[in-house]
Scaffold this motif. Sequence first.
Motif, PDB file in Angstrom:
ATOM      1  N   GLU A 127     -11.301  -8.199 -78.761  1.00 57.21           N
ATOM      2  CA  GLU A 127     -11.099  -7.076 -79.678  1.00 57.21           C
ATOM      3  C   GLU A 127     -10.426  -5.917 -78.948  1.00 57.21           C
ATOM      4  OE1 GLU A 127     -13.685  -4.016 -82.527  1.00 57.21           O
ATOM      5  OE2 GLU A 127     -14.665  -5.657 -81.434  1.00 57.21           O
ATOM      6  N   GLU A 128      -9.459  -5.292 -79.624  1.00 55.67           N
ATOM      7  CA  GLU A 128      -8.752  -4.164 -79.023  1.00 55.67           C
ATOM      8  C   GLU A 128      -9.656  -2.937 -78.968  1.00 55.67           C
ATOM      9  OE1 GLU A 128      -5.098  -1.269 -80.273  1.00 55.67           O
ATOM     10  OE2 GLU A 128      -4.699  -3.434 -80.384  1.00 55.67           O
ATOM     11  N   ILE A 129      -9.707  -2.310 -77.788  1.00 55.16           N
ATOM     12  CA  ILE A 129     -10.503  -1.105 -77.584  1.00 55.16           C
ATOM     13  C   ILE A 129      -9.628   0.135 -77.697  1.00 55.16           C
ATOM     14  CG2 ILE A 129     -11.972   0.150 -75.946  1.00 55.16           C
ATOM     15  CD1 ILE A 129     -12.767  -2.620 -74.823  1.00 55.16           C
ATOM     16  N   TRP A 130      -8.474   0.108 -77.049  1.00 51.10           N
ATOM     17  CA  TRP A 130      -7.492   1.185 -77.210  1.00 51.10           C
ATOM     18  C   TRP A 130      -6.121   0.668 -76.814  1.00 51.10           C
ATOM     19  CZ3 TRP A 130      -5.030   1.970 -72.682  1.00 51.10           C
ATOM     20  CH2 TRP A 130      -5.737   1.909 -71.466  1.00 51.10           C
ATOM     21  N   ARG A 131      -5.105   1.402 -77.246  1.00 48.48           N
ATOM     22  CA  ARG A 131      -3.750   1.158 -76.773  1.00 48.48           C
ATOM     23  C   ARG A 131      -3.059   2.494 -76.575  1.00 48.48           C
ATOM     24  NH1 ARG A 131      -0.050  -2.441 -80.414  1.00 48.48           N
ATOM     25  NH2 ARG A 131      -1.974  -3.670 -80.601  1.00 48.48           N
ATOM     26  N   ALA A 160      -0.933   7.318 -65.016  1.00 46.75           N
ATOM     27  CA  ALA A 160      -2.378   7.121 -64.916  1.00 46.75           C
ATOM     28  C   ALA A 160      -3.017   7.411 -66.259  1.00 46.75           C
ATOM     29  CB  ALA A 160      -2.968   8.032 -63.845  1.00 46.75           C
ATOM     30  N   LEU A 161      -3.755   6.432 -66.773  1.00 48.07           N
ATOM     31  CA  LEU A 161      -4.472   6.553 -68.043  1.00 48.07           C
ATOM     32  C   LEU A 161      -5.971   6.576 -67.780  1.00 48.07           C
ATOM     33  CD1 LEU A 161      -2.491   3.808 -70.024  1.00 48.07           C
ATOM     34  CD2 LEU A 161      -2.037   6.271 -70.029  1.00 48.07           C
ATOM     35  N   ASP A 162      -6.696   7.278 -68.632  1.00 47.07           N
ATOM     36  CA  ASP A 162      -8.147   7.250 -68.569  1.00 47.07           C
ATOM     37  C   ASP A 162      -8.626   5.852 -68.965  1.00 47.07           C
ATOM     38  OD1 ASP A 162     -10.932   7.507 -69.917  1.00 47.07           O
ATOM     39  OD2 ASP A 162     -10.725   9.382 -68.797  1.00 47.07           O
ATOM     40  N   ARG A 163      -9.449   5.205 -68.117  1.00 45.73           N
ATOM     41  CA  ARG A 163      -9.855   3.837 -68.416  1.00 45.73           C
ATOM     42  C   ARG A 163     -10.693   3.710 -69.674  1.00 45.73           C
ATOM     43  NH1 ARG A 163     -12.553   0.408 -63.737  1.00 45.73           N
ATOM     44  NH2 ARG A 163     -13.549  -0.454 -65.588  1.00 45.73           N
ATOM     45  N   GLU A 164     -11.452   4.739 -70.004  1.00 44.58           N
ATOM     46  CA  GLU A 164     -12.319   4.660 -71.172  1.00 44.58           C
ATOM     47  C   GLU A 164     -11.579   4.911 -72.474  1.00 44.58           C
ATOM     48  OE1 GLU A 164     -15.517   3.666 -71.411  1.00 44.58           O
ATOM     49  OE2 GLU A 164     -15.156   3.081 -69.328  1.00 44.58           O
ATOM     50  N   SER A 165     -10.636   5.840 -72.456  1.00 45.11           N
ATOM     51  CA  SER A 165      -9.991   6.271 -73.706  1.00 45.11           C
ATOM     52  C   SER A 165      -8.516   5.922 -73.813  1.00 45.11           C
ATOM     53  CB  SER A 165     -10.130   7.786 -73.854  1.00 45.11           C
ATOM     54  OG  SER A 165      -9.397   8.457 -72.827  1.00 45.11           O
ATOM     55  N   GLY A 166      -7.868   5.651 -72.684  1.00 43.14           N
ATOM     56  CA  GLY A 166      -6.429   5.417 -72.697  1.00 43.14           C
ATOM     57  C   GLY A 166      -5.601   6.690 -72.684  1.00 43.14           C
ATOM     58  N   GLU A 167      -6.240   7.851 -72.597  1.00 44.06           N
ATOM     59  CA  GLU A 167      -5.502   9.112 -72.586  1.00 44.06           C
ATOM     60  C   GLU A 167      -4.748   9.278 -71.266  1.00 44.06           C
ATOM     61  OE1 GLU A 167      -8.095  12.344 -73.350  1.00 44.06           O
ATOM     62  OE2 GLU A 167      -8.708  11.630 -75.337  1.00 44.06           O
ATOM     63  N   GLU A 168      -3.543   9.862 -71.367  1.00 44.37           N
ATOM     64  CA  GLU A 168      -2.724  10.075 -70.191  1.00 44.37           C
ATOM     65  C   GLU A 168      -3.319  11.172 -69.309  1.00 44.37           C
ATOM     66  OE1 GLU A 168       1.417  12.248 -69.595  1.00 44.37           O
ATOM     67  OE2 GLU A 168       1.666  10.334 -70.659  1.00 44.37           O
ATOM     68  N   ARG A 169      -3.411  10.894 -68.004  1.00 42.60           N
ATOM     69  CA  ARG A 169      -3.926  11.863 -67.036  1.00 42.60           C
ATOM     70  C   ARG A 169      -2.805  12.489 -66.210  1.00 42.60           C
ATOM     71  NH1 ARG A 169      -8.122  13.306 -69.614  1.00 42.60           N
ATOM     72  NH2 ARG A 169      -9.885  11.857 -69.608  1.00 42.60           N
ATOM     73  N   TRP A 170      -1.863  11.699 -65.775  1.00 42.28           N
ATOM     74  CA  TRP A 170      -0.701  12.229 -65.065  1.00 42.28           C
ATOM     75  C   TRP A 170       0.412  11.191 -65.035  1.00 42.28           C
ATOM     76  CZ3 TRP A 170       0.201   8.959 -61.071  1.00 42.28           C
ATOM     77  CH2 TRP A 170      -0.881   8.393 -60.385  1.00 42.28           C
ATOM     78  N   VAL A 171       1.628  11.655 -64.728  1.00 42.15           N
ATOM     79  CA  VAL A 171       2.798  10.782 -64.606  1.00 42.15           C
ATOM     80  C   VAL A 171       3.578  11.181 -63.354  1.00 42.15           C
ATOM     81  CG1 VAL A 171       4.944   9.959 -65.654  1.00 42.15           C
ATOM     82  CG2 VAL A 171       2.982  10.538 -67.103  1.00 42.15           C
ATOM     83  N   TYR A 172       3.969  10.190 -62.558  1.00 38.95           N
ATOM     84  CA  TYR A 172       4.814  10.409 -61.386  1.00 38.95           C
ATOM     85  C   TYR A 172       6.131   9.692 -61.627  1.00 38.95           C
ATOM     86  CZ  TYR A 172       6.471  10.232 -56.532  1.00 38.95           C
ATOM     87  OH  TYR A 172       7.220  10.339 -55.388  1.00 38.95           O
ATOM     88  N   THR A 173       7.258  10.388 -61.445  1.00 43.23           N
ATOM     89  CA  THR A 173       8.564   9.797 -61.705  1.00 43.23           C
ATOM     90  C   THR A 173       9.421   9.814 -60.452  1.00 43.23           C
ATOM     91  OG1 THR A 173       9.482  11.910 -62.465  1.00 43.23           O
ATOM     92  CG2 THR A 173       8.535  10.445 -64.133  1.00 43.23           C
TER      93      THR A 173
END
Length: 385
Positions: A127-131, A160-173
């Motif tokens: 079952e999908e938890i988040w995307r 980097a995504l939050d493992r529980e919610s999938g929310e974005e924490r930071w991006v490195y480019t």
Amino acid sequence: MKSYPLIASAALIALLAGCAGKVEPEYPPSELTAFDPQVVLDERWDQDVGDGLGTARYPITPTLDDGRLFVADQSGLLRAIDAENGETRWEVALDAPVSSGLTAVAGRVYLGTRNGEVLALDQEDGEEIWRSRVSSEVLAAPQANRSLLVVQSVDGAVTALDRESGEERWVYTTNQPALTLRGTGTPRVIEQVTFAGFANGRVATLDNRSGQSLWDLRVAVPQGRSEVDRLVDLDGQPLLTRDGRLYVTSYNGRLLALEATSGEILWSREMSSYLTPLLVGDTLFTVDEASHVLALDALSGRLLWESDALEGRWLTAPAFVDGHIALGDYEGYLHLLDADDGAIAGREDLGGDGISLPLLADEGRLYIMTNDGELSAFDVEPVED
């Protein structure tokens, strides 16, 4: 134009993404020769997993956790399989095409898609938890620590995504060169930092609290006149030891041993490779672009042995099982080399349109998925006198 290796088998898909025209292999595949077998491969079970990796050979590497294999095909079929007997526990059809390897940890399965999505699914029923969406297609398996899921996408961004919610924490480019290898480096993630290699030939250590770079180092220096000649991609996964050494391979560059906290070079060897190395004790095993298999002293970089018996056969990254180095090749052969001297000890023909995915090894058993989706489990047994 210099010739470059190919990573596919029958379709001969060029290793270079975006490079037009025919690309001829620099190292013609060697013929397999007779040998004195020391081990046999006893097949315990097999099953077909959908339509496999597709014509693009997406690197959908299975993963193993708590006695279960989690596997997928490129169309979105996802399956949980009992690793002991091969029985299917559950199966779901995702509404997205899978493109990355799978990661299973702490009751969840993580994967990436061709349209730049990352999915978290329940290991018990699929079952999908988040995307969540990241900046582009995902080919590298998402990597987790206790709080983050770190995803490297094909445009070079590390998210980097939050493992529980999938929310974005930071991006490195990073800045991407015009041409890259068909693939993406897989980050190595621990609690405090992430180690990531990029298509510009650099490796960086990122602070997991903010995504800021703590240090970065050029592993490979572009050389040559054309963009093709100047390819210096880091496509493998950095290998981190418990005592703080970091091993990094690069295409058209070097194999480096680094002090992980500072980036100080401990030793260096000129070598071109796009595969992840393997550490067993104090021996480092690696496969170069010619499909030579090398064993090195991990502390000094001294060459212990080198085998060219499988030259040009587009080997997978090495795996270790029961004293042997296991590798798959473009024709679907599984090879076992003696870890002490590199002598060929066993071989099995799996066919299946070739093997391009890394092999999974677990307590004397190998799990292999061929390009067309045939998943098999083999036990390694000594030859009886």
